[in-house]
Design a protein around this motif. Structure first.
Motif, PDB file in Angstrom:
ATOM      1  N   SER A 213       1.061  -1.336   0.142  1.00  0.00           N
ATOM      2  CA  SER A 213       0.044   0.064  -0.074  1.00  0.00           C
ATOM      3  C   SER A 213       0.729   1.304   0.015  1.00  0.00           C
ATOM      4  O   SER A 213       0.469   2.382   0.677  1.00  0.00           O
ATOM      5  N   ARG A 214       1.966   1.145  -0.607  1.00  0.00           N
ATOM      6  CA  ARG A 214       3.155   2.283  -0.545  1.00  0.00           C
ATOM      7  C   ARG A 214       2.391   3.651  -1.229  1.00  0.00           C
ATOM      8  O   ARG A 214       1.663   3.235  -2.348  1.00  0.00           O
ATOM      9  N   SER A 215       2.848   4.659  -0.611  1.00  0.00           N
ATOM     10  CA  SER A 215       2.327   5.860  -1.512  1.00  0.00           C
ATOM     11  C   SER A 215       3.465   6.822  -1.588  1.00  0.00           C
ATOM     12  O   SER A 215       3.707   7.620  -2.298  1.00  0.00           O
ATOM     13  N   ASP A 216       4.679   6.708  -0.701  1.00  0.00           N
ATOM     14  CA  ASP A 216       5.804   7.625  -0.813  1.00  0.00           C
ATOM     15  C   ASP A 216       6.891   6.880  -0.027  1.00  0.00           C
ATOM     16  O   ASP A 216       6.564   6.331   0.717  1.00  0.00           O
ATOM     17  N   PHE A 217       8.084   7.416  -0.040  1.00  0.00           N
ATOM     18  CA  PHE A 217       9.154   7.046   0.525  1.00  0.00           C
ATOM     19  C   PHE A 217      10.318   7.841   0.822  1.00  0.00           C
ATOM     20  O   PHE A 217      10.552   8.993  -0.229  1.00  0.00           O
ATOM     21  N   VAL A 218      11.426   7.775   1.766  1.00  0.00           N
ATOM     22  CA  VAL A 218      12.420   8.652   1.800  1.00  0.00           C
ATOM     23  C   VAL A 218      13.260   7.768   2.491  1.00  0.00           C
ATOM     24  O   VAL A 218      13.054   6.896   3.172  1.00  0.00           O
ATOM     25  N   TYR A 219      14.790   8.174   2.142  1.00  0.00           N
ATOM     26  CA  TYR A 219      15.873   7.342   2.638  1.00  0.00           C
ATOM     27  C   TYR A 219      16.831   8.051   3.486  1.00  0.00           C
ATOM     28  O   TYR A 219      17.063   9.354   3.370  1.00  0.00           O
ATOM     29  N   SER A 220      17.208   7.400   4.633  1.00  0.00           N
ATOM     30  CA  SER A 220      18.160   8.118   5.702  1.00  0.00           C
ATOM     31  C   SER A 220      19.286   7.633   5.359  1.00  0.00           C
ATOM     32  O   SER A 220      19.733   6.430   5.812  1.00  0.00           O
ATOM     33  N   PRO A 221      20.492   8.461   4.808  1.00  0.00           N
ATOM     34  CA  PRO A 221      21.903   8.159   4.766  1.00  0.00           C
ATOM     35  C   PRO A 221      22.354   7.713   6.016  1.00  0.00           C
ATOM     36  O   PRO A 221      23.520   6.537   5.826  1.00  0.00           O
ATOM     37  N   THR A 222      22.135   8.370   6.874  1.00  0.00           N
ATOM     38  CA  THR A 222      23.178   8.155   8.144  1.00  0.00           C
ATOM     39  C   THR A 222      22.584   6.837   8.930  1.00  0.00           C
ATOM     40  O   THR A 222      23.357   6.224   9.446  1.00  0.00           O
TER      41      THR A 222
ATOM     42  N   ASN B 222       3.112   3.309   4.223  1.00  0.00           N
ATOM     43  CA  ASN B 222       2.360   2.040   3.763  1.00  0.00           C
ATOM     44  C   ASN B 222       1.090   1.743   4.394  1.00  0.00           C
ATOM     45  O   ASN B 222       1.160   1.044   5.355  1.00  0.00           O
ATOM     46  N   GLY B 223       0.157   2.770   3.925  1.00  0.00           N
ATOM     47  CA  GLY B 223      -1.247   2.476   4.566  1.00  0.00           C
ATOM     48  C   GLY B 223      -1.217   2.767   5.831  1.00  0.00           C
ATOM     49  O   GLY B 223      -1.316   4.050   6.345  1.00  0.00           O
ATOM     50  N   ASP B 224      -1.432   2.143   7.037  1.00  0.00           N
ATOM     51  CA  ASP B 224      -1.435   2.438   8.359  1.00  0.00           C
ATOM     52  C   ASP B 224      -0.270   2.300   9.160  1.00  0.00           C
ATOM     53  O   ASP B 224      -0.173   2.219  10.517  1.00  0.00           O
ATOM     54  N   GLN B 225       0.865   2.006   8.289  1.00  0.00           N
ATOM     55  CA  GLN B 225       2.127   1.940   9.030  1.00  0.00           C
ATOM     56  C   GLN B 225       3.160   2.468   8.156  1.00  0.00           C
ATOM     57  O   GLN B 225       3.321   3.008   7.035  1.00  0.00           O
ATOM     58  N   ILE B 226       4.428   2.612   8.661  1.00  0.00           N
ATOM     59  CA  ILE B 226       5.845   3.160   7.768  1.00  0.00           C
ATOM     60  C   ILE B 226       6.558   1.889   7.868  1.00  0.00           C
ATOM     61  O   ILE B 226       7.198   1.516   8.828  1.00  0.00           O
TER      62      ILE B 226
ATOM     63  N   GLY C  45      -4.204   4.580  13.172  1.00  0.00           N
ATOM     64  CA  GLY C  45      -4.612   3.364  12.491  1.00  0.00           C
ATOM     65  C   GLY C  45      -5.906   3.789  11.474  1.00  0.00           C
ATOM     66  O   GLY C  45      -6.417   3.166  11.088  1.00  0.00           O
ATOM     67  N   THR C  46      -5.531   5.071  10.853  1.00  0.00           N
ATOM     68  CA  THR C  46      -6.635   5.454   9.625  1.00  0.00           C
ATOM     69  C   THR C  46      -6.493   4.879   8.359  1.00  0.00           C
ATOM     70  O   THR C  46      -7.181   5.047   7.396  1.00  0.00           O
TER      71      THR C  46
ATOM     72  N   HIS D  61       2.033  11.081   2.312  1.00  0.00           N
ATOM     73  CA  HIS D  61       3.499  11.602   1.731  1.00  0.00           C
ATOM     74  C   HIS D  61       4.490  11.872   3.147  1.00  0.00           C
ATOM     75  O   HIS D  61       3.876  11.922   4.245  1.00  0.00           O
ATOM     76  N   ILE D  62       5.694  11.475   2.973  1.00  0.00           N
ATOM     77  CA  ILE D  62       6.546  11.471   4.111  1.00  0.00           C
ATOM     78  C   ILE D  62       7.867  12.275   3.953  1.00  0.00           C
ATOM     79  O   ILE D  62       8.240  12.140   2.376  1.00  0.00           O
ATOM     80  N   ASP D  63       8.390  12.785   4.658  1.00  0.00           N
ATOM     81  CA  ASP D  63       9.594  13.608   4.735  1.00  0.00           C
ATOM     82  C   ASP D  63      10.242  13.375   5.850  1.00  0.00           C
ATOM     83  O   ASP D  63       9.924  13.078   6.818  1.00  0.00           O
ATOM     84  N   LEU D  64      11.788  13.514   5.678  1.00  0.00           N
ATOM     85  CA  LEU D  64      12.731  13.389   6.772  1.00  0.00           C
ATOM     86  C   LEU D  64      13.535  14.603   6.924  1.00  0.00           C
ATOM     87  O   LEU D  64      13.847  15.355   6.187  1.00  0.00           O
ATOM     88  N   SER D  65      13.430  15.117   8.512  1.00  0.00           N
ATOM     89  CA  SER D  65      14.043  16.395   8.913  1.00  0.00           C
ATOM     90  C   SER D  65      15.542  16.315   8.340  1.00  0.00           C
ATOM     91  O   SER D  65      16.133  15.376   8.218  1.00  0.00           O
ATOM     92  N   ILE D  66      16.158  17.717   8.421  1.00  0.00           N
ATOM     93  CA  ILE D  66      17.290  17.980   7.832  1.00  0.00           C
ATOM     94  C   ILE D  66      18.341  17.213   8.845  1.00  0.00           C
ATOM     95  O   ILE D  66      19.626  16.625   8.157  1.00  0.00           O
TER      96      ILE D  66
END
Length: 201
Positions: free
Chosen positions: A42-51, A59-63, A82-83, A88-93
């Motif tokens: 149920s993916r809708s967006d993603f972000v990668y953390s290099p650190t 992914n739906g009701d979870q990450i 649980g909605t 959409h997802i984003d990672l802080s600097i």
């Protein structure tokens, strides 16, 4: 099967997610010489953390979480509400906080914040404007503030909000198209606002 380098991933999150999707709901990305598969039906967006070397997938009701170098699946981060509407997802600097929008119908517009150091999550709620029902785009800015766009009924413009986690300040800085996507550049000094004629449901 479509593959992409991590350089391509950092330049085009949304477009690449579509390119690497296959019918079974698997994402295939090239990490060094090894090819990894990341399941997120149920993916809708993603972000990668290099650190942390972790891929986070809304992914739906979870990450969903995966260690990229090994392909190891980590315990997903559950949405306490649980909605099933995480969008959409984003990672802080500083790579310490995830922000995830919630596109489900709610009595308040909501953004889920996840502290990656402690593993705890909390919701930031905004009072709904007329014809608004959920949040959509999200982007962290260089000053630690968060920009959030919304979803609503019909073709009415929706608020673009700026939220300061440090102070709790919320302000509407503009009105944008319904279902507007937001993306920040590498140092988060510039945030792109995608205007659309119809929402991206």
């Amino acid at each position: 099967m479509t593959t992409a380098t991590w350089g391509q991933v950092t330049r085009a999150f949304s477009r690449l997610l579509v390119l690497v999707t296959v019918a079974a709901g698997l994402c295939s990305l090239s990490a060094s010489a090894a090819e990894r598969f990341f399941s997120a039906a149920s993916r809708s967006d993603f972000v990668y953390s290099p650190t942390r070397d972790i891929l986070y997938i809304a992914n739906g009701d979870q990450i969903a979480r995966y260690v990229v170098s090994t392909g190891q699946a980590l315990t997903p981060i559950r949405d306490p509400m649980g909605t099933f509407g995480l969008r959409h997802i984003d990672l802080s600097i500083d790579e310490r906080t995830l922000a995830v929008t919630d596109s489900s119908f709610n009595f308040q517009a909501r953004v889920l914040l996840v502290d990656l150091d402690s593993g705890t999550s909390s919701s930031v709620n905004f009072n709904l404007e007329p014809n608004e029902y959920g949040t959509f785009g999200v982007a962290w800015a260089h000053d630690g503030s968060l920009l959030v766009s919304s979803l609503g009924f019909g073709y009415y413009d929706q608020p673009l909000r700026r939220f300061e986690p440090a102070t709790g300040l919320v302000e509407i800085i503009a009105r944008v198209d319904n279902g507007t996507s937001l993306r920040a550049n590498s140092d988060r000094s510039v945030i792109a606002v995608e205007t659309v004629l119809t929402p991206e449901f």
